[in-house]
Design an enzyme around this catalytic site. Structure first.
Site, PDB file in Angstrom:
ATOM      1  N   SER A   1      -3.323  -3.164  -0.611  1.00 49.92           N
ATOM      2  CA  SER A   1      -2.303  -3.768   0.218  1.00 49.92           C
ATOM      3  C   SER A   1      -3.293  -5.070   0.717  1.00 49.92           C
ATOM      4  O   SER A   1      -4.323  -5.816   1.173  1.00 49.92           O
ATOM      5  CB  SER A   1      -1.797  -3.395   1.326  1.00 49.92           C
TER       6      SER A   1
ATOM      7  N   GLY B   1       0.199  -1.314  -0.122  1.00 47.46           N
ATOM      8  CA  GLY B   1       0.532   0.050   0.377  1.00 47.46           C
ATOM      9  C   GLY B   1       0.581   1.764   0.155  1.00 47.46           C
ATOM     10  O   GLY B   1       0.707   2.461  -0.698  1.00 47.46           O
TER      11      GLY B   1
ATOM     12  N   CYS C   1       1.662   2.357  13.280  1.00 49.60           N
ATOM     13  CA  CYS C   1       2.672   3.297  12.983  1.00 49.60           C
ATOM     14  C   CYS C   1       3.131   4.256  14.175  1.00 49.60           C
ATOM     15  O   CYS C   1       3.697   5.102  14.245  1.00 49.60           O
ATOM     16  CB  CYS C   1       2.595   4.473  11.506  1.00 49.60           C
TER      17      CYS C   1
END
Ligand SMILES: *Cc1c(COP(=O)(O)O)cnc(C)c1O
Length: 397
Positions: A200, A71, A325
């Site tokens: 993804s 992705g 993240c």
């Protein structure tokens, strides 16, 4: 001990279909699709069959599919392509939202340093943005609108078809990061008026490190990686055939079972939302119904998300405070801030993301576990004491 994986927005377990799809290409079919001999041509045929599967699932032509490493790469290439095409015409303005994935936001930041101007629109408190708001931000020098299909933290699904239509009307390229949506929601690039789309495999039970960039016919992709002539010269490097075959198998399986799985998962999601909503001073993040079937995201006042995660892990529940993240950093999630959540409650966030393998028993266990852990953390929290005594006011009523 219980083990409940409730972090399917971070990644998913590979399905048996994906593994079966890969095996022949790990053990046996090893050709390079660029080779002219039969070993190579066998690999080439497989590659093209996977391309056809991905194209059919998105409602496009196989020639509009480029395989990427996932992705993030697809987002980078889509945005760089539109920026490059725009710059050639003197159009250096891009419209996006403040709650995109970092693969989009950080690419936009890099482009700002290269002289592009970026307008990041805020989203409403329910995590939605309207097509009218996006359209109003488009200027004569806008070369790209990029708005995610569905948000990875709060799960909100955006009005992509309307945004696409608005962009089409104004003649501006439209990219959508559909990484959370692909394999979970029905996507049709024609109906949704999408010019560029990223997906993804590892978010729909396929392997990691492989994805797709869809680019509408006539949009010349800008290379990120130069080299051989793979992917019509737009993405050099020998194709990761085992991963691509696993992705196609996972996508096909996801599409066949989509409606039935979405209904099952959404029912569990709603049960979990209702259960966690019973916790005092809790707040659901994102729209109640316009959200991904498997996403549950809450803020709990007076606690700290990281402690919540660790104690839930002790109880066998694997969750996330938001995006994988941002975990490890002390800044509250940019997504929750974009929704207008104040810092003090954005820190107390919890994301539970379900899959078709999640059960009712697991949902009920999670409701109990979260209720207990939140109560415990509040019992030892000085902030909670101040809220209770009235020294500090509640943000969440
Ligand atoms: C996971 C994710 C990405 C990144 O995809 P990778 O394949 O891990 O690079 C991008 N956008 C969104 C919305 C995601 O959830």
């Amino acid at each position: 001990m219980r083990h409940i994986y409730a972090d399917n927005a971070a990644t998913t377990k590979m399905s048996q279909a994906a593994i079966r799809g890969m095996l022949p290409y790990l053990d046996g079919i090893y050709g390079n699709p660029s080779s002219l001999h039969s070993t190579g041509q066998t690999a080439k045929e497989a590659l093209e069959s996977a391309r056809a599967v991905m194209a059919k699932g998105l409602g496009c032509d196989p020639r509009e599919i480029t395989f990427t490493s996932g992705g993030s790469e697809a987002d980078n290439q889509a945005i760089r392509t539109a920026a490059w095409l725009g710059a050639k015409k003197g159009k250096k303005h891009i419209v996006s939202t403040a709650f995109e994935h970092h693969a989009v936001l950080h690419t936009l930041e890099a482009l700002e340093k290269e002289g592009f101007e970026v307008t990041l629109l805020d989203v409403h408190g329910d995590g939605r943005i309207t097509a009218e708001e996006v359209a109003a931000a488009i200027r004569p020098d806008t070369c790209l609108v990029t708005v995610m299909y569905a948000n990875n933290e709060v799960g909100t699904v955006e009005p992509i078809a309307q945004i696409g239509a608005a962009c089409r009307e104004k003649g501006v390229l439209f990219h959508t990061d559909a990484v959370q949506a692909a394999g979970h929601l029905a996507i049709d690039v024609e109906k949704d008026h999408i010019d560029l789309l990223s997906l993804s495999a590892h978010k729909f039970h396929g392997p990691k490190g492989v994805g797709v960039l869809y680019a509408r016919k006539g949009i010349p992709l800008q290379n990120l990686i130069y080299g051989g002539a793979q992917e019509r010269g737009k993405r050099a490097g020998t194709e990761n055939l085992p991963a691509i075959m696993g992705m196609a198998a996972a996508f096909e399986e996801a599409l066949v079972n989509m409606d039935q799985r979405a209904a099952h998962v959404a029912a569990l999601r709603d049960r979990l939302i209702d259960g966690l909503g019973q916790i005092p001073h809790s707040l659901l993040n994102g729209h109640r119904t316009e959200r991904l079937p498997g996403n549950v995201s809450f803020c709990f006042e007076g606690i700290e998300g990281e402690s919540l995660l660790l104690l839930l892990d002790d109880k066998g529940v694997e969750a996330s405070s938001g995006s994988a993240c941002t975990s490890g950093s002390l800044d509250p999630s940019h997504v929750l801030l974009a929704l207008g959540r104040p810092h003090e409650i954005a820190h107390g966030s919890l994301r539970l993301t379900l899959s078709h393998e999640t059960t009712v028993e697991e949902v009920d266990y999670m409701i109990d576990a979260v209720t207990q852990v939140v109560a415990y953390l509040r019992s030892i929290s000085p902030v909670w004491r101040d809220l209770q005594s009235g020294k500090q006011n509640f943000v969440i009523q």
